[in-house]
Motif scaffolding. Structure first.
Motif, PDB file in Angstrom:
ATOM      1  N   THR A  86       0.817  -1.212   0.000  1.00 51.78           N
ATOM      2  CA  THR A  86       0.000   0.000   0.000  1.00 51.78           C
ATOM      3  C   THR A  86       0.852   1.262   0.000  1.00 51.78           C
ATOM      4  N   ALA A  87       1.941   1.268   0.760  1.00 60.34           N
ATOM      5  CA  ALA A  87       2.798   2.454   0.814  1.00 60.34           C
ATOM      6  C   ALA A  87       3.369   2.784  -0.565  1.00 60.34           C
ATOM      7  N   THR A  88       3.807   1.778  -1.298  1.00 56.62           N
ATOM      8  CA  THR A  88       4.350   1.991  -2.639  1.00 56.62           C
ATOM      9  C   THR A  88       3.271   2.527  -3.575  1.00 56.62           C
ATOM     10  N   LEU A  89       2.065   1.960  -3.487  1.00 59.45           N
ATOM     11  CA  LEU A  89       0.961   2.430  -4.327  1.00 59.45           C
ATOM     12  C   LEU A  89       0.617   3.891  -4.023  1.00 59.45           C
ATOM     13  N   LEU A  90       0.603   4.256  -2.745  1.00 57.22           N
ATOM     14  CA  LEU A  90       0.302   5.643  -2.377  1.00 57.22           C
ATOM     15  C   LEU A  90       1.394   6.601  -2.838  1.00 57.22           C
ATOM     16  N   GLU A  91       2.643   6.198  -2.704  1.00 57.71           N
ATOM     17  CA  GLU A  91       3.749   7.043  -3.181  1.00 57.71           C
ATOM     18  C   GLU A  91       3.664   7.250  -4.688  1.00 57.71           C
ATOM     19  N   ASP A  92       3.364   6.175  -5.412  1.00 53.41           N
ATOM     20  CA  ASP A  92       3.228   6.271  -6.860  1.00 53.41           C
ATOM     21  C   ASP A  92       2.065   7.182  -7.233  1.00 53.41           C
ATOM     22  N   ALA A  93       0.958   7.063  -6.528  1.00 58.33           N
ATOM     23  CA  ALA A  93      -0.202   7.912  -6.794  1.00 58.33           C
ATOM     24  C   ALA A  93       0.123   9.377  -6.514  1.00 58.33           C
ATOM     25  N   ALA A  94       0.875   9.643  -5.459  1.00 57.13           N
ATOM     26  CA  ALA A  94       1.260  11.020  -5.141  1.00 57.13           C
ATOM     27  C   ALA A  94       2.136  11.601  -6.241  1.00 57.13           C
TER      28      ALA A  94
ATOM     29  N   ALA B 197     -11.617   6.835  -8.339  1.00 55.51           N
ATOM     30  CA  ALA B 197     -11.957   5.525  -7.775  1.00 55.51           C
ATOM     31  C   ALA B 197     -10.711   4.803  -7.255  1.00 55.51           C
ATOM     32  N   ASP B 198      -9.615   4.836  -8.041  1.00 49.26           N
ATOM     33  CA  ASP B 198      -8.379   4.194  -7.593  1.00 49.26           C
ATOM     34  C   ASP B 198      -7.830   4.868  -6.331  1.00 49.26           C
ATOM     35  N   LEU B 199      -7.908   6.192  -6.305  1.00 44.31           N
ATOM     36  CA  LEU B 199      -7.432   6.928  -5.141  1.00 44.31           C
ATOM     37  C   LEU B 199      -8.275   6.599  -3.904  1.00 44.31           C
ATOM     38  N   GLN B 200      -9.587   6.491  -4.083  1.00 43.02           N
ATOM     39  CA  GLN B 200     -10.460   6.127  -2.968  1.00 43.02           C
ATOM     40  C   GLN B 200     -10.110   4.750  -2.425  1.00 43.02           C
ATOM     41  N   ILE B 201      -9.874   3.807  -3.311  1.00 40.39           N
ATOM     42  CA  ILE B 201      -9.514   2.451  -2.889  1.00 40.39           C
ATOM     43  C   ILE B 201      -8.218   2.465  -2.091  1.00 40.39           C
ATOM     44  N   MET B 202      -7.213   3.165  -2.598  1.00 41.22           N
ATOM     45  CA  MET B 202      -5.923   3.217  -1.907  1.00 41.22           C
ATOM     46  C   MET B 202      -6.036   3.900  -0.549  1.00 41.22           C
ATOM     47  N   LEU B 203      -6.801   4.993  -0.477  1.00 36.54           N
ATOM     48  CA  LEU B 203      -6.957   5.700   0.789  1.00 36.54           C
ATOM     49  C   LEU B 203      -7.740   4.866   1.803  1.00 36.54           C
TER      50      LEU B 203
END
Length: 96
Positions: free
Chosen positions: A6-14, A23-29
């Motif tokens: 999850t941390a890697t996915l959030l960093e990539d999204a940022a 929708a992807d951002l909501q799922i990750m958050l």
């Protein structure tokens, strides 16, 4: 396919916030919020989780209490912790 943490996915999204869907951002958050809420928890493989669930049910304890019990007993058996032995002459208050 490897599942990113999850941390890697959030960093990539940022890094690419303009390109990520809502929708992807909501799922990750939501996933991050769940992980924070359960941050005291340890994640195991599916087979271990199933065995832990069964054992918790048998003991009538929570998952975390069962993990504490199993780890404590393992540490006592392997002499990482002192064993709490009952004294032969001691009073057990009706319990063994």
């Amino acid at each position: 396919m490897l599942k990113d943490d999850t941390a890697t996915l959030l960093e990539d999204a940022a890094d690419r916030i303009a390109d990520i869907s809502r929708a992807d951002l909501q799922i990750m958050l939501r996933r991050a919020a769940l992980m924070l809420r359960n941050s005291g928890s340890i994640a195991f493989e599916d087979d271990m989780e199933e065995a832990l669930r069964d054992l918790s049910g048998e003991f009538g304890k929570t998952r975390n209490d069962t993990i504490r019990l199993v780890v404590r007993e393992w540490m006592e058996k392997n002499t990482y912790l002192p064993v709490h032995a009952l004294d032969e002459d001691g009073d057990v208050d009706g319990t063994a």
